[in-house]
Motif scaffolding. Structure first.
Motif, PDB file in Angstrom:
ATOM      1  N   ASP B 336      -9.591  12.202  -3.501  1.00 23.97           N
ATOM      2  CA  ASP B 336     -10.212  11.820  -2.235  1.00 23.97           C
ATOM      3  C   ASP B 336     -10.870  10.452  -2.345  1.00 23.97           C
ATOM      4  OD1 ASP B 336     -11.115  12.448   0.510  1.00 23.97           O
ATOM      5  OD2 ASP B 336     -13.095  12.368  -0.414  1.00 23.97           O
ATOM      6  N   ALA B 337     -11.563  10.207  -3.439  1.00 26.76           N
ATOM      7  CA  ALA B 337     -12.195   8.896  -3.633  1.00 26.76           C
ATOM      8  C   ALA B 337     -11.126   7.817  -3.719  1.00 26.76           C
ATOM      9  CB  ALA B 337     -13.055   8.916  -4.897  1.00 26.76           C
ATOM     10  N   GLY B 338     -10.047   8.114  -4.422  1.00 24.97           N
ATOM     11  CA  GLY B 338      -8.967   7.134  -4.554  1.00 24.97           C
ATOM     12  C   GLY B 338      -8.355   6.790  -3.212  1.00 24.97           C
ATOM     13  N   VAL B 339      -8.150   7.786  -2.386  1.00 21.75           N
ATOM     14  CA  VAL B 339      -7.578   7.555  -1.062  1.00 21.75           C
ATOM     15  C   VAL B 339      -8.548   6.748  -0.190  1.00 21.75           C
ATOM     16  CG1 VAL B 339      -6.889   8.693   1.090  1.00 21.75           C
ATOM     17  CG2 VAL B 339      -6.040   9.545  -1.106  1.00 21.75           C
ATOM     18  N   ALA B 349       1.649   6.692   3.511  1.00 18.44           N
ATOM     19  CA  ALA B 349       2.079   7.438   2.330  1.00 18.44           C
ATOM     20  C   ALA B 349       2.129   6.571   1.076  1.00 18.44           C
ATOM     21  CB  ALA B 349       3.449   8.066   2.583  1.00 18.44           C
ATOM     22  N   ALA B 350       2.121   5.260   1.272  1.00 16.82           N
ATOM     23  CA  ALA B 350       2.075   4.352   0.127  1.00 16.82           C
ATOM     24  C   ALA B 350       1.477   3.039   0.599  1.00 16.82           C
ATOM     25  CB  ALA B 350       3.478   4.112  -0.436  1.00 16.82           C
ATOM     26  N   THR B 351       0.982   2.247  -0.341  1.00 15.50           N
ATOM     27  CA  THR B 351       0.480   0.929   0.040  1.00 15.50           C
ATOM     28  C   THR B 351       1.658   0.008   0.325  1.00 15.50           C
ATOM     29  OG1 THR B 351       0.464   0.218  -2.244  1.00 15.50           O
ATOM     30  CG2 THR B 351      -1.555   1.200  -1.407  1.00 15.50           C
ATOM     31  N   ALA B 352       1.348  -1.176   0.870  1.00 18.79           N
ATOM     32  CA  ALA B 352       2.411  -2.108   1.237  1.00 18.79           C
ATOM     33  C   ALA B 352       3.276  -2.463   0.025  1.00 18.79           C
ATOM     34  CB  ALA B 352       1.801  -3.374   1.844  1.00 18.79           C
ATOM     35  N   ASP B 353       2.672  -2.477  -1.171  1.00 20.26           N
ATOM     36  CA  ASP B 353       3.474  -2.786  -2.359  1.00 20.26           C
ATOM     37  C   ASP B 353       4.074  -1.535  -3.000  1.00 20.26           C
ATOM     38  OD1 ASP B 353       1.167  -1.760  -3.353  1.00 20.26           O
ATOM     39  OD2 ASP B 353       0.565  -3.541  -4.489  1.00 20.26           O
ATOM     40  N   GLY B 354       4.025  -0.418  -2.276  1.00 16.75           N
ATOM     41  CA  GLY B 354       4.785   0.761  -2.705  1.00 16.75           C
ATOM     42  C   GLY B 354       4.050   1.719  -3.624  1.00 16.75           C
ATOM     43  N   ASP B 355       2.770   1.473  -3.874  1.00 19.33           N
ATOM     44  CA  ASP B 355       2.021   2.365  -4.779  1.00 19.33           C
ATOM     45  C   ASP B 355       1.613   3.631  -4.018  1.00 19.33           C
ATOM     46  OD1 ASP B 355       0.442   3.609  -6.617  1.00 19.33           O
ATOM     47  OD2 ASP B 355      -1.047   2.008  -6.771  1.00 19.33           O
ATOM     48  N   ASP B 356       2.082   4.788  -4.495  1.00 13.64           N
ATOM     49  CA  ASP B 356       1.722   6.054  -3.832  1.00 13.64           C
ATOM     50  C   ASP B 356       0.917   6.973  -4.753  1.00 13.64           C
ATOM     51  OD1 ASP B 356       3.624   6.902  -5.618  1.00 13.64           O
ATOM     52  OD2 ASP B 356       4.780   8.067  -4.158  1.00 13.64           O
ATOM     53  N   THR B 357       0.296   6.371  -5.780  1.00 11.98           N
ATOM     54  CA  THR B 357      -0.468   7.179  -6.756  1.00 11.98           C
ATOM     55  C   THR B 357      -1.428   8.148  -6.075  1.00 11.98           C
ATOM     56  OG1 THR B 357      -0.417   5.338  -8.306  1.00 11.98           O
ATOM     57  CG2 THR B 357      -2.063   7.066  -8.710  1.00 11.98           C
ATOM     58  N   TRP B 358      -2.215   7.611  -5.134  1.00 13.40           N
ATOM     59  CA  TRP B 358      -3.304   8.436  -4.569  1.00 13.40           C
ATOM     60  C   TRP B 358      -2.789   9.413  -3.551  1.00 13.40           C
ATOM     61  CZ3 TRP B 358      -7.149   8.538  -7.599  1.00 13.40           C
ATOM     62  CH2 TRP B 358      -7.303   7.473  -8.487  1.00 13.40           C
ATOM     63  N   GLN B 359      -1.830   8.985  -2.758  1.00 13.33           N
ATOM     64  CA  GLN B 359      -1.266   9.919  -1.781  1.00 13.33           C
ATOM     65  C   GLN B 359      -0.507  11.042  -2.504  1.00 13.33           C
ATOM     66  OE1 GLN B 359      -2.228   9.962   1.080  1.00 13.33           O
ATOM     67  NE2 GLN B 359      -2.900   7.890   1.593  1.00 13.33           N
ATOM     68  N   ARG B 360       0.187  10.701  -3.570  1.00 20.11           N
ATOM     69  CA  ARG B 360       0.941  11.735  -4.301  1.00 20.11           C
ATOM     70  C   ARG B 360      -0.019  12.735  -4.934  1.00 20.11           C
ATOM     71  NH1 ARG B 360       2.928  10.855  -8.934  1.00 20.11           N
ATOM     72  NH2 ARG B 360       3.059   8.591  -8.652  1.00 20.11           N
ATOM     73  N   SER B 361      -1.110  12.206  -5.494  1.00 12.76           N
ATOM     74  CA  SER B 361      -2.087  13.105  -6.106  1.00 12.76           C
ATOM     75  C   SER B 361      -2.727  14.007  -5.056  1.00 12.76           C
ATOM     76  CB  SER B 361      -3.165  12.286  -6.818  1.00 12.76           C
ATOM     77  OG  SER B 361      -4.106  13.144  -7.415  1.00 12.76           O
TER      78      SER B 361
END
Lengths: 329, 406
Positions: B336-339, B349-361
């Motif tokens: 939640d903090a990461g999001v 679902a992901a940042t503009a550069d494609g990072d979905d670490t927080w949404q996936r978690s």
């Protein structure tokens, strides 16, 4: 890795449990609300040597670690004992270079309190109500002096809270900000240890009741609604124990970890103890809301301790700042 | 009390690190933010990775030497796990086999089964899965309806399993089936080892709520299982399953590893993202980060306490359930903090550069609160077995399973 108490610490905890159970109680905490004495009281704690646990042997103390002190403080917390060992621990850090005063702390010939806020009119400070000598931070100087204490009407009478105006002051050390910060962190850890003991006891009271009390034809602890409340409170206590041990260990063994560990322990203690105390009342139902029952005495301690030496918001902010600055490695 | 390696542990760690460095070119590595490389799409590389690690003596550290293990200590096992994480080697493909199926075979299998299966399991020659849950029996596992009926030298299995992690790549599984419906539910069960390639076994991947296909449903239609593949005595299946489940709760959040995203990753994320938030949001975000870090550290250090008990020869007790419960709660706060730190990007679902670490978690956590014991079942276990609270009255424990109540 060995993250457990050693045999000496277990023995110290057992001895402290016996001492505190014989010399303090929730009943005494209740009587203190009507003007009774705080138990076991300053003289008894000095007599058994608990005020000097972290005072060097050369100054008449035991020369032991903050962790050794924390396991004792947990037992005091369980019976809502006063004065707080957090006060002794904090003063011992501040008096590290003043063996004469440290000796008076350890033998009880002076009753120390440490002031939060301005020395000309302090914030409510722990154990200030009965103290004879006060330590304060005055413009970066560590000072000691006598003062006039003005207690407020207490929520929890065992904390000896009072605002103080120093009437004399002697500078013990200049540029004492770092020493002061360390002393406050050590005190926060020891207060968290007392909260651990109190929270553990509050959960135990509630569990015992839920195992006996019957409603709707069965014992209330069998209902998941009640059981899960108790488990959540117990898990909080179990997690708090880990943070308290880690922080107390770090105070001596890894001072670089102390700021993070102390803030984490104090923030977690505030909420875990509050949840334990609220759960204790809720599970007891109406009887838990009476003056005669012990539940409110734990609740009172929780409601006061969560605000002392920095509330959860302050410590959570500190944890975040430290983590961002790289404290997690 | 100390958190350092002893000289022997430090030497062992150095040797592990050296072995990992030596074989680095042969191992699958997770890139930053790609912790979950899919073993389904990279199966060959995953099997090869485990085989290389096994041959380097880094798999089955605590298992007996006679079955291909290293005969080592739980401390050594933990050191290997830490060094694998440090080297960014993803979870081993046979983690279900290593954590649950293998220990069950060691505890309850015949000598023949141990000889045939264990060293192959360590090398991922066979990948294993755990065929327990069914559509009508999740938390209430003992209510399962898949049947195994004795027919000559074989048992004939019919029924359906579900939520079976890794079944789509597995070769073998441990199967809990009902062999005597006339006995009370817990007493009529038997455990088997089944061949997932046998005629009559159908595996259908299930798409999870986050889109990936990590678990499956498995159908059994007249699947013949030789009696030699029985694991323990007929009717003893529940006792065998408890071995598996106890190992599962230790494997999930038992000993100091973070569930979800490591808190160090959150700290680095906050370092990067906090300055982009306006001042008021920074205050709120720091509260969320602080709360998450404290919860994660509390869970981690509690794991260290449990681990200390295990390393001194203690047995995992019901307290292990508290590790999973608190670890899941901490993982939620970390996600939640990461999001929140994503600011306006948090709704995508992901940042503009494609990072979905927080949404996936974030999307994985509802499943974590269910798998391997739901939060609610864990609270029942803790309440009854640690706090000594009375159980709910039950009507299903003594009557014959086929007698109506299920």
């Amino acid at each position: 890795m060995n993250f457990d108490l050693g045999p000496d610490q277990r023995a110290a905890a057992a001895g402290a449990r016996e001492f505190y159970r014989g010399s303090a109680s929730a009943a005494a905490a209740r009587a203190a609300l009507d003007g009774g004495a705080v138990e076991p009281g300053h003289a008894a704690l000095a007599g058994i040597g608990f005020l000097g646990i972290t005072v060097p042997e050369s100054a008449g103390g035991a020369g032991s670690s903050v962790l050794d002190l924390a396991v004792v403080a947990e037992q005091g917390g369980a019976v809502l004992a006063g004065p707080s060992l957090a006060t002794a621990a904090r003063a011992a850090v501040l008096l590290a270079d003043h063996p004469g005063l440290a000796a008076r702390l350890a033998d009880g010939s002076a009753r120390f309190a440490v002031l939060d806020g301005a020395v000309t009119g302090s914030a409510p400070s722990v154990d200030a109500a009965g103290a004879t000598l006060f330590l304060g931070l005055d413009g970066g100087d560590l000072v000691v002096g006598e003062g006039e204490a003005e207690p407020g009407r207490p929520i929890d009478a065992t904390r000896g809270l009072a605002s103080v105006r120093l009437t004399s002051r002697e500078v013990l050390a200049g540029d004492a900000g770092e020493l002061w910060a360390r002393a406050r962190r050590v005190a926060a850890v020891v207060l968290a240890a007392e909260d651990l003991g109190a929270a553990d006891r509050a959960v135990a009271l509630a569990v015992d009741y839920a195992r006996e009390r019957e409603a709707f034809g069965r014992r209330i602890g069998s209902y998941q609604a009640v059981k899960h409340l108790l488990v959540d409170a117990w898990v909080g206590v179990d997690q708090l124990r880990s943070l308290v041990w880690w922080a107390a260990w770090a105070a001596d063994a890894a001072p670089g970890e102390l700021p993070l560990a102390a803030a984490a322990a104090k923030a977690y203690a505030a909420e875990a103890f509050e949840r334990a105390a609220e759960t204790c009342i809720q599970v007891h139902g109406g009887i838990g809301f009476t003056w005669e029952h012990d539940a409110h005495l734990y609740w009172r301690r929780a409601k006061v301790d969560r605000l002392l030496l920095g509330d959860a918001a302050e410590h959570l902010d500190a944890v975040a700042r430290l983590a961002v600055a790289g404290a997690l490695g | 009390m100390d958190f350092d390696d002893s000289p022997e542990e430090a030497a062992y760690r150095a040797s592990v690190r050296a072995r990992l460095a030596e074989h680095a070119g042969e191992l699958v590595h997770a890139g930053h933010g790609e912790e979950a490389v899919d073993p389904g799409t990279h199966q060959a590389q995953f099997r090869h990775t485990q085989r290389v690690l096994a041959e380097a003596g880094l798999v089955g550290v605590t298992w007996p030497r006679e079955y291909g293990g290293q005969g080592g200590t739980v401390v050594q096992q933990a050191i290997v796990a830490q060094e694998l994480a440090r080297a960014r080697v993803p979870v081993l493909i046979n983690h279900i086999g290593l954590g649950m199926c293998g220990p069950t075979v060691i505890a309850h299998g015949s000598q023949d089964q141990r000889d045939r299966y264990l060293s192959r399991l360590l090398r991922a020659d066979d990948v294993w899965c755990q065929l327990f849950s069914e559509p009508a029996s999740g938390s209430d596992l003992a209510a399962l309806r898949t049947t195994a009926v004795r027919d000559g030298a074989d048992w004939v299995v019919n029924g359906q399993k579900v939520w079976t992690t890794l079944a789509h790549v597995a070769d073998l599984g441990i199967l809990l089936a009902r062999t005597d419906p006339d006995r009370p539910k817990h007493a009529g069960l038997t455990m088997f080892v089944v061949d997932l390639h046998a005629p009559g076994v159908t595996v259908r991947p299930l798409r999870q709520m986050v889109g990936s296909a990590g678990f499956n449903e498995v159908f059994f239609d007249d699947v013949r299982v030789p009696d030699a593949e029985r694991l323990g005595e007929p009717g003893e299946g529940w006792r065998v399953a408890l071995t598996t489940l106890m190992n599962e709760r230790v494997a999930i959040g038992g000993a100091g590893g973070d569930l979800g995203v490591p808190v160090e990753t959150l700290a680095a994320h906050a370092r990067e993202r906090l300055p982009a938030l306006d001042a008021e949001r920074q205050v709120l975000a720091r509260q969320a980060v602080g709360r998450a870090v404290v919860a994660a550290l509390a869970a981690r250090y509690t794991g260290y306490r449990r681990f200390t008990v295990l390393s001194h020869g203690g047995l995992p007790g019901p307290e292990a359930s508290a590790g999973k419960l608190a670890g899941t709660a901490a993982a939620r706060l970390v996600a939640d903090a990461g999001v929140r730190l994503l600011g306006d990007d948090a709704v995508y679902a992901a940042t503009a550069d494609g990072d979905d670490t927080w949404q996936r978690s974030q999307g994985y956590l509802p499943g974590l609160a269910i798998a391997g014991g739901t939060d609610q079942v864990l609270r029942n276990i803790l309440g009854e077995r640690v706090l000594g609270l009375p159980p709910e009255p039950r009507t299903d424990k003594t009557a014959p399973f086929a007698g109506g109540r299920r």
